[in-house]
Design an enzyme around this catalytic site. Structure first.
Site, PDB file in Angstrom:
ATOM      1  N   ARG A   1      26.475   4.840  10.310  1.00  0.00           N
ATOM      2  CA  ARG A   1      25.761   3.965  11.259  1.00  0.00           C
ATOM      3  C   ARG A   1      26.562   3.663  12.525  1.00  0.00           C
ATOM      4  O   ARG A   1      26.324   2.631  13.162  1.00  0.00           O
ATOM      5  CB  ARG A   1      25.391   2.646  10.564  1.00  0.00           C
ATOM      6  CG  ARG A   1      24.499   2.793   9.349  1.00  0.00           C
ATOM      7  CD  ARG A   1      23.081   3.182   9.703  1.00  0.00           C
ATOM      8  NE  ARG A   1      22.316   3.477   8.487  1.00  0.00           N
ATOM      9  CZ  ARG A   1      21.113   4.040   8.496  1.00  0.00           C
ATOM     10  NH1 ARG A   1      20.533   4.383   9.625  1.00  0.00           N
ATOM     11  NH2 ARG A   1      20.485   4.298   7.381  1.00  0.00           N
TER      12      ARG A   1
ATOM     13  N   VAL B   1       5.582  -7.100  11.347  1.00  0.00           N
ATOM     14  CA  VAL B   1       6.850  -7.759  11.053  1.00  0.00           C
ATOM     15  C   VAL B   1       7.900  -6.736  10.620  1.00  0.00           C
ATOM     16  O   VAL B   1       7.584  -5.567  10.366  1.00  0.00           O
ATOM     17  CB  VAL B   1       6.717  -8.821   9.939  1.00  0.00           C
ATOM     18  CG1 VAL B   1       5.860  -9.982  10.395  1.00  0.00           C
ATOM     19  CG2 VAL B   1       6.218  -8.208   8.646  1.00  0.00           C
TER      20      VAL B   1
ATOM     21  N   GLY C   1      14.641   4.061   5.718  1.00  0.00           N
ATOM     22  CA  GLY C   1      14.115   3.470   4.479  1.00  0.00           C
ATOM     23  C   GLY C   1      13.081   2.404   4.757  1.00  0.00           C
ATOM     24  O   GLY C   1      12.476   2.373   5.828  1.00  0.00           O
TER      25      GLY C   1
ATOM     26  N   ASN D   1       4.165   3.626  13.620  1.00  0.00           N
ATOM     27  CA  ASN D   1       5.307   3.849  12.724  1.00  0.00           C
ATOM     28  C   ASN D   1       5.673   5.331  12.616  1.00  0.00           C
ATOM     29  O   ASN D   1       6.849   5.684  12.541  1.00  0.00           O
ATOM     30  CB  ASN D   1       5.017   3.259  11.343  1.00  0.00           C
ATOM     31  CG  ASN D   1       5.336   1.771  11.317  1.00  0.00           C
ATOM     32  OD1 ASN D   1       5.852   1.235  12.287  1.00  0.00           O
ATOM     33  ND2 ASN D   1       5.027   1.106  10.224  1.00  0.00           N
TER      34      ASN D   1
ATOM     35  N   CYS E   1       7.792   0.832   4.984  1.00  0.00           N
ATOM     36  CA  CYS E   1       6.806   1.318   5.961  1.00  0.00           C
ATOM     37  C   CYS E   1       7.073   2.728   6.503  1.00  0.00           C
ATOM     38  O   CYS E   1       6.245   3.618   6.320  1.00  0.00           O
ATOM     39  CB  CYS E   1       6.713   0.328   7.109  1.00  0.00           C
ATOM     40  SG  CYS E   1       6.155  -1.290   6.561  1.00  0.00           S
TER      41      CYS E   1
ATOM     42  N   LYS F   1      -1.802   1.475  13.843  1.00  0.00           N
ATOM     43  CA  LYS F   1      -0.681   1.012  13.006  1.00  0.00           C
ATOM     44  C   LYS F   1       0.107   2.180  12.417  1.00  0.00           C
ATOM     45  O   LYS F   1       1.342   2.221  12.471  1.00  0.00           O
ATOM     46  CB  LYS F   1      -1.202   0.116  11.879  1.00  0.00           C
ATOM     47  CG  LYS F   1      -0.142  -0.298  10.878  1.00  0.00           C
ATOM     48  CD  LYS F   1       0.940  -1.160  11.509  1.00  0.00           C
ATOM     49  CE  LYS F   1       2.219  -1.140  10.704  1.00  0.00           C
ATOM     50  NZ  LYS F   1       3.261  -1.957  11.274  1.00  0.00           N
TER      51      LYS F   1
ATOM     52  N   THR G   1       0.863  -1.200   0.000  1.00  0.00           N
ATOM     53  CA  THR G   1       0.000   0.000   0.000  1.00  0.00           C
ATOM     54  C   THR G   1       0.889   1.237   0.000  1.00  0.00           C
ATOM     55  O   THR G   1       1.069   1.882   1.037  1.00  0.00           O
ATOM     56  CB  THR G   1      -0.913  -0.005   1.241  1.00  0.00           C
ATOM     57  OG1 THR G   1      -0.098  -0.273   2.404  1.00  0.00           O
ATOM     58  CG2 THR G   1      -2.008  -1.036   1.153  1.00  0.00           C
TER      59      THR G   1
HETATM   60  N1  NAD Z   1       7.561  -5.119   4.917  1.00  0.00           N
HETATM   61  C1  NAD Z   1       7.309  -4.978   6.196  1.00  0.00           C
HETATM   62  O1  NAD Z   1       8.205  -5.159   7.018  1.00  0.00           O
HETATM   63  C2  NAD Z   1       5.911  -4.620   6.689  1.00  0.00           C
HETATM   64  C3  NAD Z   1       5.685  -4.589   8.060  1.00  0.00           C
HETATM   65  C4  NAD Z   1       4.425  -4.271   8.536  1.00  0.00           C
HETATM   66  C5  NAD Z   1       3.417  -3.943   7.629  1.00  0.00           C
HETATM   67  N2  NAD Z   1       3.677  -3.943   6.307  1.00  0.00           N
HETATM   68  C6  NAD Z   1       2.577  -3.596   5.402  1.00  0.00           C
HETATM   69  O2  NAD Z   1       2.112  -4.800   4.800  1.00  0.00           O
HETATM   70  C7  NAD Z   1       1.729  -4.570   3.436  1.00  0.00           C
HETATM   71  C8  NAD Z   1       2.534  -5.468   2.514  1.00  0.00           C
HETATM   72  O3  NAD Z   1       3.896  -5.133   2.610  1.00  0.00           O
HETATM   73  P1  NAD Z   1       5.025  -6.096   2.049  1.00  0.00           P
HETATM   74  O4  NAD Z   1       6.304  -5.551   2.552  1.00  0.00           O
HETATM   75  O5  NAD Z   1       4.687  -7.512   2.317  1.00  0.00           O
HETATM   76  O6  NAD Z   1       4.893  -5.811   0.488  1.00  0.00           O
HETATM   77  P2  NAD Z   1       5.582  -6.650  -0.681  1.00  0.00           P
HETATM   78  O7  NAD Z   1       5.762  -5.722  -1.803  1.00  0.00           O
HETATM   79  O8  NAD Z   1       6.772  -7.396  -0.149  1.00  0.00           O
HETATM   80  O9  NAD Z   1       4.495  -7.728  -1.039  1.00  0.00           O
HETATM   81  C9  NAD Z   1       3.274  -7.405  -1.599  1.00  0.00           C
HETATM   82  C10 NAD Z   1       2.879  -8.505  -2.559  1.00  0.00           C
HETATM   83  O10 NAD Z   1       1.558  -8.221  -3.012  1.00  0.00           O
HETATM   84  C11 NAD Z   1       1.500  -8.537  -4.385  1.00  0.00           C
HETATM   85  N3  NAD Z   1       0.387  -7.819  -4.986  1.00  0.00           N
HETATM   86  C12 NAD Z   1       0.316  -6.506  -5.320  1.00  0.00           C
HETATM   87  N4  NAD Z   1      -0.885  -6.214  -5.839  1.00  0.00           N
HETATM   88  C13 NAD Z   1      -1.583  -7.378  -5.842  1.00  0.00           C
HETATM   89  C14 NAD Z   1      -2.887  -7.721  -6.246  1.00  0.00           C
HETATM   90  N5  NAD Z   1      -3.723  -6.806  -6.766  1.00  0.00           N
HETATM   91  N6  NAD Z   1      -3.296  -8.997  -6.122  1.00  0.00           N
HETATM   92  C15 NAD Z   1      -2.448  -9.927  -5.601  1.00  0.00           C
HETATM   93  N7  NAD Z   1      -1.201  -9.667  -5.186  1.00  0.00           N
HETATM   94  C16 NAD Z   1      -0.778  -8.396  -5.302  1.00  0.00           C
HETATM   95  C17 NAD Z   1       2.844  -8.124  -4.931  1.00  0.00           C
HETATM   96  O11 NAD Z   1       3.116  -8.750  -6.150  1.00  0.00           O
HETATM   97  C18 NAD Z   1       3.775  -8.577  -3.796  1.00  0.00           C
HETATM   98  O12 NAD Z   1       4.233  -9.901  -3.984  1.00  0.00           O
HETATM   99  C19 NAD Z   1       1.935  -3.082   3.215  1.00  0.00           C
HETATM  100  O13 NAD Z   1       0.739  -2.416   3.484  1.00  0.00           O
HETATM  101  C20 NAD Z   1       2.964  -2.704   4.263  1.00  0.00           C
HETATM  102  O14 NAD Z   1       2.888  -1.349   4.618  1.00  0.00           O
HETATM  103  C21 NAD Z   1       4.905  -4.291   5.804  1.00  0.00           C
END
Ligand code: NAD
Length: 434
Positions: free
Chosen positions: A410, A160, A262, A215, A265, A211, A90
């Protein structure tokens, strides 16, 4: 109620550990992603994420082999699923507004395929009010069903962090926002099997704000530490010693300053919160973002100053950028502070980028051997505290670099040891040693 049959939509840093963990707890899980290579990797029992993720690769291989987890690119797999978890990315757009296109894309197809009685749980981070204004509306429109009566909705934002995916998801408390008590109870039944942390029930809007606020809070704290570091540099003090002493006072938790913030999030979640809350005219969080975004450019200023002291310029120097991912020992390059540094140093006589976990960043191939990156270089900018860097001795730096100029973003090295070895050393929040 019978055991839920689960779908996890979005197989990234959030969706992969969630699918593997659900499957390891005995749930039948199907993962859905628009990227065929993600689905193929999961079906082959291989982790499609870079970096060190203790325990996760083994768990994924085990549950795929057992037949508890499979992956597909087809949303028709939602048809026989009772619990559908949404874990798509997102992001924000160029104007810092929420870009819900991927979320809406996923919800459209979920809505067209979900069955009556399904519970949709959004784990993605959302701008507050998105659950009511986007998620509920899209699902109702596409499914023709009525929220509450025909399907349920919950928001359980993920906590996570790359490098600790499995640990966080199995240990951290979780906030569970639901449309009603029955939905919260149903979601709680699942999450209580996943984490040993506490589960905190609430409503959708509160879960969304929690949430993004948690952050944004961290981002503001880091910005504060960065500002203190900038002040310390001007006053000739060591910000890390200042931080240590500040934290001897009860109820203080000064964070670590550094070369920038970076990841997927922290650089965007404060914007999700402030965009939704713009009627309150928030000022602190946007300012904190600006401070943190300026840090890679401050590192570049430190580098130019340090080189000047040795009679060099960036243009006639061979430069090594040490670390490309956004986080220690992770392969996640998203919004990495190294990116603006690499881009600004393209005019150097030679540019090498070292990273143990990434093959490429910002169109530049990385070097895997840190010695090769440092050999004959005139300047090394340490942007990430990868564990391997702590083992590099000042003597080796002095021996293999042509002009041993180190910029430490760092706090990896000791100013004193560097000075003793005869190295030009400057660090974020530290004075200059010669
Ligand atoms: N990365 C983190 O450490 C973390 C931690 C907490 C919360 N989040 C939140 O969790 C969410 C996901 O983050 P992430 O890091 O896993 O992202 P990511 O980019 O690693 O994974 C997202 C996945 O969703 C897939 N995707 C995108 N559009 C799609 C659709 N329309 N249908 C099906 N699949 C689709 C992408 O191909 C990708 O594989 C975000 O909102 C992020 O803010 C991430």
């Amino acid at each position: 109620m019978a055991q839920e049959r689960c779908a996890v939509v979005g197989l990234g840093y959030v969706g992969i550990p969630l699918s593997a963990l659900l499957a390891s707890k005995g749930y039948d899980v199907v993962g859905i992603d628009v990227l065929r290579e993600r689905a193929d990797a999961v079906n082959a029992g291989k982790l499609p994420l870079k970096g060190d993720e203790p325990g996760l690769g083994e768990m994924l291989a085990r549950v795929v082999k057992k037949g508890k987890l499979r992956a597909t690119t087809s949303f028709s797999a939602c048809k026989d699923r009772s619990a559908i978890f949404v874990c798509v990315d997102t992001p924000i757009d160029a104007d810092k507004r929420p870009d819900n296109s991927k979320l809406e894309g996923a919800l459209t197809w979920i809505g067209r395929n979900m069955r009556e009685g399904a519970m949709v749980v959004v784990e993605s981070t959302l701008a507050p009010e998105t659950m009511s204004s986007v998620v509920a509306k899209t699902l109702e429109r596409e499914s023709g069903m009525k929220l509450g009566k025909d399907f349920k909705l919950a928001h359980c934002p993920e906590r996570v962090m790359p490098g600790r995916l499995l640990f966080n998801i199995t240990h951290y408390d979780r906030v569970i926002g639901g449309i009603d008590r029955q939905t919260i109870k149903r979601a709680t039944a699942i999450y209580s099997k996943l984490t040993r942390g506490k589960l905190h029930p609430t409503d959708l809007i509160t879960a969304e704000i929690v949430k993004t606020a948690e952050n944004a809070y961290r981002d503001v704290q880091i910005a504060f530490a960065n500002e203190v570091a900038l002040i310390c540099e001007k006053l000739g003090a060591d910000a890390f010693e200042v931080r240590r002493l500040v934290n001897t006072c009860p109820f203080r938790d000064m964070h670590l300053p550094g070369a920038g913030v970076g990841g997927h999030c922290l650089p965007k979640d404060p914007w999700l919160l402030t965009q939704s809350g713009k009627a309150a005219n928030p000022k602190l969080m946007p300012t904190a973002r600006a401070v943190n975004d300026s840090m890679p450019f401050h590192v570049l200023d430190l580098a130019a100053n340090a080189l000047r002291r040795t009679g060099r310029t960036v243009e006639d120097s061979v430069v090594a950028v040490m670390g490309a991912s956004f986080l220690q020992d992770s392969g996640d390059p998203r919004n990495s502070p190294s990116i603006p540094v690499i881009e600004s140093l393209r005019g150097a006589k030679g540019l090498r980028v070292h990273d143990p976990f990434l093959e490429e960043i910002a169109g530049t191939d990385t070097v895997k051997d840190w010695k090769k990156a440092l050999e004959g270089a005139d300047l090394a900018v340490f942007m990430v505290s990868h564990k391997a860097y702590a083992r590099i001795s000042p003597q080796t730096i002095k021996k293999i670099m042509r002009t041993p100029v180190i910029v430490d973003g760092r706090n990896i090295f000791s100013s004193e040891k560097m000075k003793k070895a005869g190295i030009f050393y400057i660090g974020v929040g530290k004075g200059f040693s010669e």
